[in-house]
Design an enzyme around this catalytic site. Structure first.
Site, PDB file in Angstrom:
ATOM      1  N   GLY A  11      -1.709   1.403  -0.486  1.00  0.00           N
ATOM      2  CA  GLY A  11      -1.285   1.033  -1.843  1.00  0.00           C
ATOM      3  C   GLY A  11      -2.336   1.242  -2.915  1.00  0.00           C
ATOM      4  CE  LYS A  12      -6.905   4.771  -0.771  1.00  0.00           C
ATOM      5  NZ  LYS A  12      -6.086   4.715   0.448  1.00  0.00           N
ATOM      6  CB  THR A  13      -1.925   6.003  -5.470  1.00  0.00           C
ATOM      7  OG1 THR A  13      -2.817   6.749  -4.653  1.00  0.00           O
ATOM      8  CG2 THR A  13      -1.526   6.830  -6.667  1.00  0.00           C
ATOM      9  CE  LYS A  34      -7.001  10.420  -3.360  1.00  0.00           C
ATOM     10  NZ  LYS A  34      -6.503   9.315  -2.562  1.00  0.00           N
ATOM     11  CG  ASP A  49      -2.884   9.772  -4.092  1.00  0.00           C
ATOM     12  OD1 ASP A  49      -1.676   9.598  -3.861  1.00  0.00           O
ATOM     13  OD2 ASP A  49      -3.797   9.318  -3.369  1.00  0.00           O
ATOM     14  CD  GLU A 115      -5.914   6.604  -4.777  1.00  0.00           C
ATOM     15  OE1 GLU A 115      -5.252   7.002  -5.753  1.00  0.00           O
ATOM     16  OE2 GLU A 115      -5.502   6.652  -3.602  1.00  0.00           O
ATOM     17  N   GLY A 116     -10.540   5.926  -4.203  1.00  0.00           N
ATOM     18  CA  GLY A 116     -11.178   6.558  -3.050  1.00  0.00           C
ATOM     19  C   GLY A 116     -10.144   7.319  -2.257  1.00  0.00           C
ATOM     20  N   GLY A 118      -8.397   7.219   1.941  1.00  0.00           N
ATOM     21  CA  GLY A 118      -8.438   6.542   3.233  1.00  0.00           C
ATOM     22  C   GLY A 118      -9.009   5.137   3.104  1.00  0.00           C
TER      23      GLY A 118
HETATM   24  N1  LIG Z   1       3.781  -3.296  -3.685  1.00  0.00           N
HETATM   25  C1  LIG Z   1       4.470  -2.166  -3.518  1.00  0.00           C
HETATM   26  N2  LIG Z   1       5.798  -2.136  -3.802  1.00  0.00           N
HETATM   27  C2  LIG Z   1       6.524  -1.006  -3.635  1.00  0.00           C
HETATM   28  N3  LIG Z   1       6.022   0.164  -3.198  1.00  0.00           N
HETATM   29  C3  LIG Z   1       4.698   0.190  -2.894  1.00  0.00           C
HETATM   30  C4  LIG Z   1       3.863  -0.943  -3.044  1.00  0.00           C
HETATM   31  N4  LIG Z   1       2.628  -0.616  -2.651  1.00  0.00           N
HETATM   32  C5  LIG Z   1       2.668   0.690  -2.289  1.00  0.00           C
HETATM   33  N5  LIG Z   1       3.909   1.173  -2.433  1.00  0.00           N
HETATM   34  C6  LIG Z   1       4.365   2.541  -2.076  1.00  0.00           C
HETATM   35  O1  LIG Z   1       3.841   2.804  -0.776  1.00  0.00           O
HETATM   36  C7  LIG Z   1       3.464   4.160  -0.655  1.00  0.00           C
HETATM   37  C8  LIG Z   1       1.998   4.253  -0.249  1.00  0.00           C
HETATM   38  O2  LIG Z   1       1.204   3.721  -1.293  1.00  0.00           O
HETATM   39  P1  LIG Z   1       0.013   4.533  -1.978  1.00  0.00           P
HETATM   40  O3  LIG Z   1       0.359   5.969  -2.139  1.00  0.00           O
HETATM   41  O4  LIG Z   1      -0.373   3.784  -3.218  1.00  0.00           O
HETATM   42  O5  LIG Z   1      -1.115   4.370  -0.853  1.00  0.00           O
HETATM   43  P2  LIG Z   1      -2.607   4.919  -0.889  1.00  0.00           P
HETATM   44  O6  LIG Z   1      -3.474   3.864  -0.298  1.00  0.00           O
HETATM   45  O7  LIG Z   1      -2.943   5.384  -2.251  1.00  0.00           O
HETATM   46  O8  LIG Z   1      -2.520   6.167   0.119  1.00  0.00           O
HETATM   47  P3  LIG Z   1      -3.577   7.389   0.277  1.00  0.00           P
HETATM   48  O9  LIG Z   1      -4.524   6.950   1.331  1.00  0.00           O
HETATM   49  O10 LIG Z   1      -2.681   8.521   0.720  1.00  0.00           O
HETATM   50  O11 LIG Z   1      -4.202   7.648  -1.041  1.00  0.00           O
HETATM   51  C9  LIG Z   1       3.767   4.816  -1.994  1.00  0.00           C
HETATM   52  O12 LIG Z   1       5.035   5.396  -1.952  1.00  0.00           O
HETATM   53  C10 LIG Z   1       3.771   3.618  -2.962  1.00  0.00           C
HETATM   54  O13 LIG Z   1       4.557   3.837  -4.106  1.00  0.00           O
HETATM   55 MG   LIG Z   2      -3.536   7.247  -2.846  1.00  0.00          MG
END
Ligand SMILES: Nc1ncnc2c1ncn2[C@@H]1O[C@H](COP(=O)(O)OP(=O)(O)OP(=O)(O)O)[C@@H](O)[C@H]1O
Ligand SMILES: [Mg+2]
Length: 229
Positions: A11-13, A34, A49, A115-116, A118
């Site tokens: 959920g970082k992004t 990023k 992202d 944003e980092g 992983g």
């Molecule tokens: N609280 C939330 N409510 C609804 N959807 C969410 C929520 N948190 C994350 N998501 C959804 O979950 C998916 C994964 O989240 P996200 O892309 O932010 O992860 P990330 O940590 O950035 O991944 P990466 O390591 O690929 O950068 C995305 O489709 C995002 O929209």
């Molecule tokens: Mg991301």
């Protein structure tokens, strides 16, 4: 602020984009980066992202902007080492660290969000991990974690190693994992004392939150950042 987390897809992004939107609504100027992105291809930019951050900034997905926010892009959806190797490229960690430090130090914007990728210890080469990038950034970390079974240990490991490296943790965001068997409440209850011990505050983020919940989350993060300054 540097948005990191316990792993990929946590959920970082999502969090970074919400913070950007909230800050823009408040009238603040924001920049987002990023620096290293994997799983990137020019044909599917809209799913990356970079596009999510540009959307939140209300900026176009232009090649120029993507070059600025994500200078290191790799096609394979792997960690940086594997993705770079598949393209016969190396990873110049010193250049990535210098870029990341510079975007914070030289930012004309009121807020800079990086944003980092992983988790907190994704390796860039034989020697450096994301921890080294966080050190180079020298700004507080926002740590996103989940509620899946196993998230407690992953979260504590991340907090412990960040603390041991002297990286300030502004906020720990427990982001509800889709269809998890462990509840948000149970996860937050177990993690909160540990977050306090590393000088940080824990906040909860429900799946598909309301605009009001999102605004409260963002305000909590901003308060924690001010406290870190
Ligand atoms: N609280 C939330 N409510 C609804 N959807 C969410 C929520 N948190 C994350 N998501 C959804 O979950 C998916 C994964 O989240 P996200 O892309 O932010 O992860 P990330 O940590 O950035 O991944 P990466 O390591 O690929 O950068 C995305 O489709 C995002 O929209
Ligand atoms: Mg991301």
């Amino acid at each position: 602020m540097f948005v990191t987390g316990t792993g990929t897809g946590i959920g970082k992004t999502y969090v970074a984009a919400q913070l950007i939107r909230h800050l823009r609504r408040l009238g603040a100027t924001v920049r987002a980066f990023k620096p290293v992105v994997t799983g990137y291809s020019a044909e599917t930019v809209a799913q990356t992202d970079c596009a999510a951050l540009l959307d939140a900034l209300a900026e176009p997905h232009s090649a120029e902007r993507i070059d600025v926010i994500s200078p290191w892009r790799f096609r394979a959806a792997l960690g940086p080492i594997g993705a770079a190797a598949l393209e016969g490229r190396g990873i110049d960690f010193e250049a990535i660290a210098a870029f990341t430090g510079a975007v914070f130090r030289a930012s004309p914007a009121q807020y800079t969000i990086v944003e980092g990728l992983g988790g907190v210890m994704v390796p860039f080469d034989e020697e450096h991990t994301l921890l080294d990038l966080l050190s180079a950034a020298a700004v507080p970390a926002i740590v996103v974690t989940g509620t899946y079974l196993g998230a407690l240990s992953h979260s504590l490991t991340a907090l412990e190693v960040l603390f041991a490296r002297g990286i300030p943790i502004a906020t720990v965001i427990v982001n509800e994992t889709d269809a998890a068997s462990v509840s948000l409440d149970q996860t937050a209850f177990a993690l909160a004392p540990f977050a306090t011990r590393v000088g940080s505050r824990l906040v909860c983020l429900r799946r598909n939150p309301t605009p009001c919940e999102l605004a409260s989350l963002c305000e909590a993060v901003l308060l924690d950042l001010r406290a870190e300054r």
